[in-house]
Design a protein around this motif. Structure first.
Motif, mmCIF file in Angstrom:
data_model
loop_
_atom_site.group_PDB
_atom_site.id
_atom_site.type_symbol
_atom_site.label_atom_id
_atom_site.label_comp_id
_atom_site.label_asym_id
_atom_site.label_seq_id
_atom_site.Cartn_x
_atom_site.Cartn_y
_atom_site.Cartn_z
ATOM 1 N N GLU A 74 14.711 -2.086 -8.299
ATOM 2 C CA GLU A 74 14.208 -2.114 -6.932
ATOM 3 C C GLU A 74 13.261 -0.974 -6.594
ATOM 4 N N ARG A 75 13.193 0.072 -7.430
ATOM 5 C CA ARG A 75 12.257 1.153 -7.110
ATOM 6 C C ARG A 75 10.807 0.671 -7.124
ATOM 7 N N PHE A 76 10.555 -0.488 -7.726
ATOM 8 C CA PHE A 76 9.208 -1.068 -7.719
ATOM 9 C C PHE A 76 9.076 -2.220 -6.714
ATOM 10 N N ALA A 77 10.047 -2.355 -5.800
ATOM 11 C CA ALA A 77 9.984 -3.429 -4.800
ATOM 12 C C ALA A 77 8.745 -3.258 -3.921
ATOM 13 N N PRO A 78 7.917 -4.295 -3.774
ATOM 14 C CA PRO A 78 6.700 -4.160 -2.969
ATOM 15 C C PRO A 78 7.026 -3.954 -1.489
ATOM 16 N N PRO A 79 6.341 -3.024 -0.818
ATOM 17 C CA PRO A 79 6.548 -2.830 0.621
ATOM 18 C C PRO A 79 6.141 -4.074 1.413
ATOM 19 N N ALA A 80 6.759 -4.256 2.562
ATOM 20 C CA ALA A 80 6.434 -5.409 3.407
ATOM 21 C C ALA A 80 4.970 -5.398 3.825
ATOM 22 N N LEU A 81 4.404 -4.209 4.046
ATOM 23 C CA LEU A 81 3.000 -4.108 4.440
ATOM 24 C C LEU A 81 2.095 -4.685 3.367
ATOM 25 N N LEU A 82 2.387 -4.428 2.104
ATOM 26 C CA LEU A 82 1.574 -4.977 1.021
ATOM 27 C C LEU A 82 1.652 -6.495 1.011
ATOM 28 N N ARG A 83 2.846 -7.044 1.156
ATOM 29 C CA ARG A 83 2.997 -8.507 1.179
ATOM 30 C C ARG A 83 2.233 -9.111 2.357
ATOM 31 N N ARG A 84 2.315 -8.466 3.514
ATOM 32 C CA ARG A 84 1.650 -8.999 4.694
ATOM 33 C C ARG A 84 0.128 -8.984 4.531
ATOM 34 N N MET A 85 -0.405 -7.896 4.008
ATOM 35 C CA MET A 85 -1.852 -7.817 3.842
ATOM 36 C C MET A 85 -2.355 -8.860 2.853
ATOM 37 N N VAL A 86 -1.624 -9.095 1.765
ATOM 38 C CA VAL A 86 -2.023 -10.135 0.808
ATOM 39 C C VAL A 86 -1.971 -11.507 1.470
ATOM 40 N N ALA A 87 -0.930 -11.773 2.251
ATOM 41 C CA ALA A 87 -0.807 -13.061 2.940
ATOM 42 C C ALA A 87 -1.954 -13.275 3.924
ATOM 43 N N GLU A 88 -2.465 -12.191 4.491
ATOM 44 C CA GLU A 88 -3.582 -12.277 5.447
ATOM 45 C C GLU A 88 -4.937 -12.345 4.757
ATOM 46 N N GLY A 89 -4.953 -12.253 3.436
ATOM 47 C CA GLY A 89 -6.220 -12.300 2.707
ATOM 48 C C GLY A 89 -6.936 -10.973 2.647
ATOM 49 N N ARG A 90 -6.275 -9.886 3.010
ATOM 50 C CA ARG A 90 -6.865 -8.546 2.924
ATOM 51 C C ARG A 90 -6.580 -8.010 1.527
ATOM 52 N N LEU A 91 -7.425 -8.377 0.591
ATOM 53 C CA LEU A 91 -7.167 -8.111 -0.821
ATOM 54 C C LEU A 91 -7.876 -6.881 -1.350
ATOM 55 N N GLY A 92 -8.641 -6.219 -0.488
ATOM 56 C CA GLY A 92 -9.365 -5.033 -0.931
ATOM 57 C C GLY A 92 -10.850 -5.265 -0.997
ATOM 58 N N ARG A 93 -11.505 -4.560 -1.875
ATOM 59 C CA ARG A 93 -12.961 -4.600 -1.941
ATOM 60 C C ARG A 93 -13.497 -5.997 -2.194
ATOM 61 N N LYS A 94 -12.811 -6.785 -3.032
ATOM 62 C CA LYS A 94 -13.323 -8.116 -3.388
ATOM 63 C C LYS A 94 -13.326 -9.082 -2.209
ATOM 64 N N SER A 95 -12.471 -8.846 -1.200
ATOM 65 C CA SER A 95 -12.443 -9.725 -0.032
ATOM 66 C C SER A 95 -13.165 -9.114 1.165
ATOM 67 N N GLY A 96 -13.649 -7.872 1.016
ATOM 68 C CA GLY A 96 -14.362 -7.211 2.094
ATOM 69 C C GLY A 96 -13.490 -6.349 2.973
ATOM 70 N N ARG A 97 -12.165 -6.476 2.819
ATOM 71 C CA ARG A 97 -11.272 -5.696 3.663
ATOM 72 C C ARG A 97 -9.922 -5.519 2.992
ATOM 73 N N GLY A 98 -9.435 -4.298 2.996
ATOM 74 C CA GLY A 98 -8.109 -3.991 2.498
ATOM 75 C C GLY A 98 -7.576 -2.851 3.330
#
Length: 267
Positions: free
Chosen positions: A238-262
């Motif tokens: 569980e020390r590598f469990a993804p934070p809820a914020l990371l899951r939410r941003m991916v679900a919203e399509g905020r993938l980082g530089r490749k999507s224009g927003r992260g």
């Protein structure tokens, strides 16, 4: 990532064949590599553009790998997809060729199980962006032949990069450490400990990291980092469990530089 690896080998003087899923993807891959070549020339690379471009071929059938001394698989981090791609590539090459995977978290041993010649299989974990990153992890499986490891190290050096050789284990060395730092930075942001810019500045100025963990996550891709974290959580706990914020941003399509927003805005 695949285009970046192809670009690196073209600049090193290799003849490179990119195999993509269809003609449109193959054309897009060629365009990406040619644009990268143009960027290298603009930055002062002394080379003949026509010769570099002529050394690059594209195809949609793995049979085009026949005659290649090295094949590097760079499909997304899905074990089934990678196993399928590796099996097709292995069927196209001879017993003297080396097959490599660019996986950043999936065990070499698990992927080798689907291959007929696991001794000719090795991990070559490149980093994104490939042209700017000097590091390549050479990941050694239990069945990997010692000469294959030596050849892989030589190829990395021929690219002008540095090889770090690691034993096959979850996340290897770089992903395991890098993901842990990135996840903790996201948790700090989630808890309101500091802003995105200040978290990154703490590592850039205090520890001389060239790029902070949140901007690095944007470059890698939040979806990629999430996939790696889930893989490591399944294998290491569980020390590598993804934070809820990371899951939410991916679900919203905020993938980082490749999507224009992260964590940052790239529009």
């Amino acid at each position: 990532m695949g285009a970046g690896i192809a670009h690196a080998f073209v600049l090193a003087g290799a003849h490179v064949t990119i195999v993509e899923r269809d003609e449109d993807a193959a054309a897009a891959a060629r365009d990406r590599v040619e644009q990268a070549i143009d960027g290298s020339l603009e930055r002062g690379l002394e080379a003949d553009r026509a010769s570099l471009v002529a050394s690059l071929a594209t195809a949609t059938d793995a049979a085009a790998f026949a005659g290649c001394g090295l094949v590097v698989e760079a499909v997304p981090e899905d074990p089934a997809l990678k196993a399928e791609a590796l099996a097709r590539a292995e069927a196209a090459i001879d017993e003297t060729s080396v097959l490599a995977t660019n996986t950043s978290s999936i065990g070499i041993g698990s992927l080798a199980g689907a291959l007929a010649r696991p001794r000719r299989f090795v991990g070559l974990h490149f980093f994104n962006p490939v042209p700017a990153s000097r590091l390549v992890e050479v990941v050694v499986g239990d069945a990997t032949d010692a000469q294959v490891v030596a050849d892989a190290q030589g190829w990395v050096e021929a690219l002008g990069k540095a090889a770090v050789t690691v034993r096959d284990s979850p996340g290897f060395a770089s992903s395991r450490l890098g993901v842990m730092l990135g996840l903790e930075a996201i948790r700090m942001l989630e808890e309101g400990v500091a802003s995105v810019a200040d978290i990154d500045a703490a590592m850039e100025l205090g520890y001389r990291h060239p790029m902070g963990p949140l901007r690095t996550t944007d470059v890698v891709g939040l979806d990629v980092r999430l996939g790696i974290a889930e893989q490591l959580e399944a294998e290491l706990g569980e020390r590598f469990a993804p934070p809820a914020l990371l899951r939410r941003m991916v679900a919203e399509g905020r993938l980082g530089r490749k999507s224009g927003r992260g964590f940052y805005d790239y529009d």
